[in-house]
Every structure is written in structure tokens, then in C-alpha cells.
Design a protein around this motif. Structure first.
Motif, PDB file in Angstrom:
ATOM      1  N   ALA A 179      19.340 161.553  24.925  1.00 35.66           N
ATOM      2  CA  ALA A 179      20.614 161.057  24.456  1.00 35.66           C
ATOM      3  C   ALA A 179      21.648 162.201  24.384  1.00 35.66           C
ATOM      4  CB  ALA A 179      20.215 160.746  23.022  1.00 35.66           C
ATOM      5  N   VAL A 180      22.669 162.091  24.438  1.00 36.18           N
ATOM      6  CA  VAL A 180      23.757 163.233  24.665  1.00 36.18           C
ATOM      7  C   VAL A 180      24.987 162.903  23.310  1.00 36.18           C
ATOM      8  CG1 VAL A 180      23.756 163.638  27.061  1.00 36.18           C
ATOM      9  CG2 VAL A 180      25.200 162.272  26.212  1.00 36.18           C
ATOM     10  N   SER A 181      25.755 164.106  23.051  1.00 33.65           N
ATOM     11  CA  SER A 181      26.848 163.809  22.057  1.00 33.65           C
ATOM     12  C   SER A 181      28.102 163.728  23.062  1.00 33.65           C
ATOM     13  CB  SER A 181      26.763 165.033  21.100  1.00 33.65           C
ATOM     14  OG  SER A 181      28.035 164.962  20.638  1.00 33.65           O
ATOM     15  N   PRO A 182      28.490 162.597  23.024  1.00 30.77           N
ATOM     16  CA  PRO A 182      29.681 162.545  23.760  1.00 30.77           C
ATOM     17  C   PRO A 182      30.981 163.443  23.643  1.00 30.77           C
ATOM     18  CG  PRO A 182      29.223 160.376  23.001  1.00 30.77           C
ATOM     19  CD  PRO A 182      28.227 161.232  22.286  1.00 30.77           C
ATOM     20  N   ALA A 183      31.183 164.032  22.381  1.00 30.13           N
ATOM     21  CA  ALA A 183      32.189 164.877  22.139  1.00 30.13           C
ATOM     22  C   ALA A 183      32.117 166.295  22.655  1.00 30.13           C
ATOM     23  CB  ALA A 183      32.068 165.278  20.708  1.00 30.13           C
ATOM     24  N   VAL A 184      30.866 166.763  23.021  1.00 34.18           N
ATOM     25  CA  VAL A 184      30.753 168.043  23.931  1.00 34.18           C
ATOM     26  C   VAL A 184      30.080 167.686  25.281  1.00 34.18           C
ATOM     27  CG1 VAL A 184      30.559 169.018  21.781  1.00 34.18           C
ATOM     28  CG2 VAL A 184      28.137 168.216  22.928  1.00 34.18           C
ATOM     29  N   THR A 185      29.973 166.505  25.908  1.00 30.59           N
ATOM     30  CA  THR A 185      29.480 166.194  27.149  1.00 30.59           C
ATOM     31  C   THR A 185      30.416 165.643  27.929  1.00 30.59           C
ATOM     32  OG1 THR A 185      27.362 165.504  25.969  1.00 30.59           O
ATOM     33  CG2 THR A 185      27.490 165.024  28.237  1.00 30.59           C
ATOM     34  N   ALA A 186      30.468 166.217  29.206  1.00 29.70           N
ATOM     35  CA  ALA A 186      31.503 165.678  30.259  1.00 29.70           C
ATOM     36  C   ALA A 186      30.886 165.356  31.685  1.00 29.70           C
ATOM     37  CB  ALA A 186      32.505 166.911  30.393  1.00 29.70           C
ATOM     38  N   ALA A 187      31.418 164.530  32.412  1.00 29.17           N
ATOM     39  CA  ALA A 187      31.080 164.350  33.703  1.00 29.17           C
ATOM     40  C   ALA A 187      32.199 165.392  34.573  1.00 29.17           C
ATOM     41  CB  ALA A 187      31.443 163.082  34.115  1.00 29.17           C
ATOM     42  N   VAL A 188      31.680 166.021  35.458  1.00 31.22           N
ATOM     43  CA  VAL A 188      32.430 167.052  36.458  1.00 31.22           C
ATOM     44  C   VAL A 188      32.061 166.621  37.977  1.00 31.22           C
ATOM     45  CG1 VAL A 188      32.656 168.799  34.506  1.00 31.22           C
ATOM     46  CG2 VAL A 188      30.531 168.903  36.362  1.00 31.22           C
ATOM     47  N   ARG A 189      33.029 167.109  38.847  1.00 33.86           N
ATOM     48  CA  ARG A 189      32.924 166.989  40.217  1.00 33.86           C
ATOM     49  C   ARG A 189      32.831 168.572  40.806  1.00 33.86           C
ATOM     50  NH1 ARG A 189      37.496 167.714  43.277  1.00 33.86           N
ATOM     51  NH2 ARG A 189      39.156 167.658  41.938  1.00 33.86           N
ATOM     52  N   TYR A 190      32.225 168.545  41.902  1.00 32.59           N
ATOM     53  CA  TYR A 190      32.048 169.970  42.457  1.00 32.59           C
ATOM     54  C   TYR A 190      33.213 170.223  43.491  1.00 32.59           C
ATOM     55  CZ  TYR A 190      30.697 174.168  44.818  1.00 32.59           C
ATOM     56  OH  TYR A 190      30.810 175.280  45.652  1.00 32.59           O
ATOM     57  N   ASP A 191      34.227 170.920  43.232  1.00 32.21           N
ATOM     58  CA  ASP A 191      35.226 171.193  44.167  1.00 32.21           C
ATOM     59  C   ASP A 191      34.900 172.099  45.036  1.00 32.21           C
ATOM     60  OD1 ASP A 191      38.175 170.662  45.025  1.00 32.21           O
ATOM     61  OD2 ASP A 191      38.325 172.779  44.429  1.00 32.21           O
ATOM     62  N   GLU A 192      34.706 171.767  46.344  1.00 27.99           N
ATOM     63  CA  GLU A 192      34.221 172.861  47.570  1.00 27.99           C
ATOM     64  C   GLU A 192      35.371 173.809  47.712  1.00 27.99           C
ATOM     65  OE1 GLU A 192      32.664 171.060  51.026  1.00 27.99           O
ATOM     66  OE2 GLU A 192      31.061 170.010  50.159  1.00 27.99           O
ATOM     67  N   LYS A 193      36.526 173.613  47.580  1.00 26.97           N
ATOM     68  CA  LYS A 193      37.763 174.445  48.061  1.00 26.97           C
ATOM     69  C   LYS A 193      37.816 175.548  46.939  1.00 26.97           C
ATOM     70  CE  LYS A 193      40.414 170.927  50.043  1.00 26.97           C
ATOM     71  NZ  LYS A 193      41.781 170.322  49.756  1.00 26.97           N
ATOM     72  N   SER A 194      37.531 175.210  45.766  1.00 25.11           N
ATOM     73  CA  SER A 194      37.778 176.250  44.609  1.00 25.11           C
ATOM     74  C   SER A 194      36.224 176.794  43.882  1.00 25.11           C
ATOM     75  CB  SER A 194      38.399 176.019  43.518  1.00 25.11           C
ATOM     76  OG  SER A 194      37.632 174.742  42.792  1.00 25.11           O
ATOM     77  N   GLY A 195      35.406 176.207  44.647  1.00 27.41           N
ATOM     78  CA  GLY A 195      33.963 176.497  43.931  1.00 27.41           C
ATOM     79  C   GLY A 195      33.669 176.186  42.593  1.00 27.41           C
ATOM     80  N   LYS A 196      34.719 175.287  41.952  1.00 27.44           N
ATOM     81  CA  LYS A 196      34.486 174.949  40.620  1.00 27.44           C
ATOM     82  C   LYS A 196      34.065 173.711  40.223  1.00 27.44           C
ATOM     83  CE  LYS A 196      38.249 178.526  39.291  1.00 27.44           C
ATOM     84  NZ  LYS A 196      39.657 178.620  38.618  1.00 27.44           N
ATOM     85  N   LEU A 197      33.788 173.586  38.933  1.00 25.11           N
ATOM     86  CA  LEU A 197      33.196 172.009  38.383  1.00 25.11           C
ATOM     87  C   LEU A 197      34.673 171.828  37.681  1.00 25.11           C
ATOM     88  CD1 LEU A 197      29.747 172.758  36.794  1.00 25.11           C
ATOM     89  CD2 LEU A 197      30.596 171.825  39.142  1.00 25.11           C
TER      90      LEU A 197
END
Length: 570
Positions: A333-351
Motif C-alpha cells: 500500500a502507498v500514500s497517494p499524497a507522496v507517491t507519483a508515477a514518473v517516466r524516464y526521459d532519455e534525452k535529459s536522463g531525468k524522471l
């Protein structure tokens, strides 16, 4: 009108000319552009169970996918690897058993595809081989059984197993198809593949189900690929009942809307969906990015892809402004307030944050990710606090929630600046991030937005999405404070974009603000609908103050309420 939701339209004559040119190229162009990738095998013939090595060159540090397909079009092997600094890449795959004849081998990325063949001999039957009927049992030569005892049955020869390339559903009906996939190994990863035929689709949808569900039952596979043959894809898209195709497997599930695919899947084209656990290189990239951005990873990353297949080559589907859902199961179980979905951006190397909600599903929790594009996704937790946003501040919970998800950031030195007026550039950047849009680099449509400015990519993305049109004189005035009615129009445009251009039918007339007569005519509809949705709220005195500016704290509150209205966050 400074911020508008109107799209830029081409003159009719110019549009007709473009259409004619497009038709000319479609008539004369080959099915695929000349491949910019080389591909060769270390052998032209191989036996079932034998290893074959594929290698070649492509762009440096680029992802290259490998697919091995039999004569029936079934995907036998699927894998992906990143090319080296010199562009070289290599795969190794094992020829499946029960396969003979020629196997087509494809390697590439997007429309850059190389292909070759390998001849397989000595297998246990081609892909189309059917189980042979069991021969009649030989007469028993054993003595007759003693009276009162059962006779010993004569042994019966078992039928051979079906071809490994065949995709026979375990069950079909009521809008559902369940498969046990073909399994193969390559590069230390196990791949599961299913090919869905026209008859299977017809059986599943015979009762007029509203969704078509394809379930792949496998445990431990690193990737799952489901492919609808061209006739199967047409069978699904030609009927009117099943509006969605739901593909589910152990790593996650993907829901594809028929409305988008009907215009994309044309002619002899199939549909391919791949749900894959991250490769070792992808895991390293995501882990490194998470550490730098102070995120905690909660799950293994999952790569979702959906493409149109013509002659074995795959091209990504353009979803336009349609948000497509995919889900990732969560171990706890997770807390939606502090949990996020992210994608990995290859160009910037960031989430990068993507819209997602977290809900209970199948006895556990799952992240339901909404985005109009394919990518590698992960689930993270974060936390953020700012020195100038004390516990007693009215906007603290909204600010910290959006900061934990990576949507907003501070102004440096641990400060947020909650009372400072938000600028036009900042407001657009926050809306673009909240919608999960990919920033667009390059020359801006506005003369006062430099390509090197931090907000340039966000302004370009907003312009291309039809969220902003600027000031009418070719300028955008990025550093000016955004007025409250301008912000209302921007939020209204974002709501319409997320709904595919539609206005919510349930909206009520303009909320009664004491100063409603001061709202500009071009902003009245936006203010009315935003207020009816609960996104805009008046001052304690019951005023809207349309010409006033919005603070960064107010912007955070409105952005959070907008995303909740869209069901982009919990």
C-alpha cells in the motif's frame, strides 16, 4: 485575449495543397524508408535449439529491438538492447523447438528497420502443423483377465504437442481471451509472445461485450508481447461494441481506445502491444536518476509500447491528445499524497512526472498511469518542504503534495516564495507538467521566448497543444505576472485538452462573484466552468478580482484542484 484555447488553423487553400502533396507522396513512396540500420546473422541455417547471433550498427547509444517471426507472423523472440558508443549492437537468440522453414529477423527502432532470414531445418513441425490424430491402439497380446478383474488397457500413443508458435486461447468468450504464451530466451531475458487471430476476436465479441480483454498467463517473463494480426485488428475495430482493448500480464496492463486506433490501423496492418520489465541498463538509468532527484523507487520499472505493424516493422502509435491508461501493480500500500508515477526521459536522463492515480485492485494496489505516449515508467515516493511555507500556512499541503510528485519546485535555497506573483511562463510550465506533456525544444512561435530560456520547451508544448496563442502581436511576455482571468482561461484550455476538446456538460452558469461584471467577455466561459468545477474560488469577500494577479501559493492550490478534477491525481 491573452491566453486562448483556440487552435491555429491553416488557410483552406494551403491545406488542400498540402493534402494533394501528401497524396502524391503516399502513392509513390515505398512502404518503409530505407533502413538506417545494418543487420547480419552469424549463420544462414540453424537447427531448433541452436543459438543464432545477430549484430549490426545503428545510431550511438540508441535502443534497438529484435524480433524473430515465423511464417505465420507469430512473434517467437523479442528483445531490446542499447547500441554502444560506436553504434554497434548484438543479440543472441535460441531457435525455438517445433519450428521449421524460414524465420524472419528484424532489428531496428521506429521506422528504421533492417531484416534478414535464417533457415531452420530438422525441427518438430512447422508453425501450422496440427496435432496428429492418435493411432488406433494395437490389440492387446496379454492373456485375458481373470474373471471378475478389469482387463489391462492397451497403451495409446499420445498426440504430439501443438506447435510452439501457435497461440491457442485457453478460453474465449464474454469479451475475454486468455492465453498461455510462447516462451523464448535471448540475452538472459525470457520473452512471452501471443499472436491473436481473427477467429479468436470473433468468438470473444460474439456477445457484444463493451471491452475486449486479452490476458496472458505467465510468471517470470521479462517481456510480454501481444500481437493482433491485420485481420484480427480489423475484426476488433470493425465492430461497434468493444470500445477498448485491455491487455494484461504480470508486469502490468494496457488499455487502448478504439477511437484512436481506427484511424491509425489502416490497410494490411496489425497491432502490437509490449509490456516489459526494464532491462539491466534501464534499471541503472532509472536508479541513477532517482538518486539524483531524491526519489525512492517503489517498484521495478515497466516499459509500455503500442505500435502499428506492417510487414514485421513496428511504428509507434500517435495518440494525439488522447490519454491512454496503463497500470502497474504495487507490492505494498502507498500514500497517494507522496507517491507519483514518473517516466524516464532519455534525452535529459531525468524522471518526469506523469498523471496517475493509486487505487485498490485485485486485493492489492495499482498505479493507473494516464499519458498520451509510450515510455518507461516507474513509481516513486518523494517529500519536500520549504523554509518559507510554515505548518500554519493555508497552502502548505497543496504545495508539498505537488512538490513531492515533482510537479513544482522551489525558488532556491530551500525557499518557495508562496506570496510572489506567478508569471505567465511559470503558469504555463506548471500546467504543462501537470498534464504530463513532453516539452518541445526548438525555435519558439513567440519572438520574445528565447530557445535557451528555461521555459521555452514548456511554452512550445503548450502552443502546439493549443493551450496558448500569445498576445496577438507575436509576443508572449513570459516575465509578466499572469492575471487571474488569464489563468482561468489557461486552466479551462487544459481541461478541454484532457477531455479531448470537449467541454464538461455538467458545468453550471457563472458562479456569483460580487465583481462578476468585471470579468472580460473572453474569460467569462472559462471562469464560469472553472468555478463550477471547484477549481476557482473567490476571496473571503466573495470577489474574483479578474485583473488581479495570482500568487504561487494560489497557483499550487488551483493546479492541485484541476488535476483532481481531471482524475490525474488522487
Amino acid at each position: 485575449m491573452k491566453l486562448s484555447n483556440k487552435l491555429l488553423l491553416l488557410p483552406a487553400a494551403f491545406a488542400i495543397a498540402l493534402s494533394s502533396v501528401s497524396a502524391l507522396f503516399h502513392e509513390t513512396a515505398p512502404a518503409f524508408a530505407q533502413a538506417a540500420i545494418s543487420l547480419s546473422l552469424n549463420k544462414s541455417q540453424a537447427a531448433p535449439g541452436e543459438e543464432v547471433k545477430a549484430s549490426g550498427k545503428y545510431h550511438p547509444s540508441a535502443w534497438v529491438s529484435l524480433r524473430v517471426i515465423d511464417a505465420s507472423g507469430a512473434v517467437l523472440v523479442f528483445d531490446a538492447v542499447r547500441s554502444g558508443d560506436d553504434g554497434s549492437y548484438s543479440f543472441a537468440f535460441t531457435v525455438p523447438t517445433q519450428v521449421t522453414g524460414k524465420l524472419k529477423v528484424f532489428a531496428g527502432s521506429g521506422s528504421d528497420v533492417g531484416s534478414t532470414e535464417v533457415e531452420v531445418a530438422g525441427g518438430g513441425g512447422g508453425p501450422s502443423a496440427q496435432p496428429s490424430a492418435a493411432p488406433s491402439a494395437a490389440p492387446s497380446t496379454a492373456p485375458s483377465a481373470a474373471p471378475g478383474t478389469a482387463p489391462t488397457p492397451a497403451p495409446v500413443q499420445a498426440s504430439p504437442a501443438p506447435s510452439a508458435a501457435a497461440s491457442v486461447p485457453l478460453s474465449a468468450g464474454n469479451g475475454s481471451l486468455t492465453y498461455a504464451p510462447v516462451l523464448s530466451g535471448a540475452g538472459g531475458r525470457q520473452a512471452a509472445a501471443v499472436t491473436v487471430g481473427e477467429d479468436d476476436i470473433r468468438k470473444a465479441l460474439s456477445g457484444g461485450a463493451s471491452r475486449l480483454s486479452l490476458s496472458v498467463q505467465t510468471r517470470g517473463a521479462d517481456s510480454v508481447t501481444v500481437e493482433l494480426t491485420p485481420s484480427a485488428a480489423r475484426q476488433w475495430l470493425s465492430q461497434s461494441s468493444a470500445a477498448f482493448l485491455d491487455v494484461s500480464a504480470e508486469p502490468g496492463s494496457y488499455s487502448l481506445p478504439a477511437t484512436v486506433l481506427k484511424s491509425a490501423v489502416t490497410g494490411p496492418a496489425g497491432l502490437r502491444v509490449t509490456i516489459a520489465k526494464a532491462t539491466e541498463r534501464q534499471k541503472q538509468d532509472v536508479s541513477s536518476a532517482a538518486q539524483k532527484q531524491k526519489f525512492i523507487l517503489l517498484n521495478a520499472s515497466v516499459d509500455f509500447k503500442a505500435g502499428i505493424v506492417r510487414e514485421g516493422a513496428e511504428q509507434p502509435i500517435d495518440f494525439g491528445s488522447t490519454y491512454v491508461s496503463r497500470s502497474i501493480p504495487l507490492p505494498d500500500a502507498v500514500s497517494p499524497a507522496v507517491t507519483a508515477a514518473v517516466r524516464y526521459d532519455e534525452k535529459s536522463g531525468k524522471l518526469v512526472y506523469v498523471p496517475a492515480v493509486f487505487e485498490s485492485r485485485d486485493g492489492g494496489m495499482a498505479a493507473i498511469i494516464k499519458r498520451n505516449g509510450n515510455s518507461l515508467y516507474a513509481i516513486v515516493t518523494g517529500s519536500a518542504s520549504f523554509k518559507d511555507v510554515p505548518a500554519a500556512h493555508w497552502g502548505r499541503s497543496d504545495i508539498e503534495l505537488l512538490a513531492a510528485k515533482g510537479i513544482i519546485g522551489g525558488s532556491g535555497s530551500g525557499m518557495y516564495g508562496p506570496a510572489r506573483s506567478v508569471t505567465r511562463a511559470e503558469s504555463v510550465a506548471l500546467i504543462v507538467r501537470g498534464l504530463g506533456l513532453e516539452e518541445k525544444a526548438g525555435v519558439s512561435a513567440f519572438r520574445d521566448v528565447a530557445a535557451s530560456a528555461w521555459y521555452s520547451g514548456a511554452v512550445n508544448a503548450a502552443y502546439q497543444a493549443g493551450l496558448v496563442n500569445g498576445q496577438g502581436d507575436g509576443s508572449f511576455h513570459p516575465g509578466e505576472p499572469v492575471s487571474r482571468q488569464e489563468l482561468a482561461v489557461l486552466i479551462h484550455s487544459a481541461l478541454k485538452y484532457a477531455r479531448g476538446g470537449e467541454t464538461a456538460a455538467s458545468m453550471k452558469p457563472l458562479a456569483v462573484f460580487a465583481d462578476q461584471a468585471s470579468v472580460a467577455s473572453w474569460a467569462k466561459e472559462a471562469v464560469a466552468e472553472d468555478a463550477a468545477a471547484g477549481i476557482l474560488r473567490g476571496t473571503p469577500a466573495g470577489r474574483f478580482e479578474p485583473a488581479g494577479t495570482a500568487s504561487r501559493a494560489e497557483m499550487a492550490a488551483m493546479l492541485k484542484r484541476m488535476l483532481q478534477t481531471m482524475k490525474f491525481i488522487n
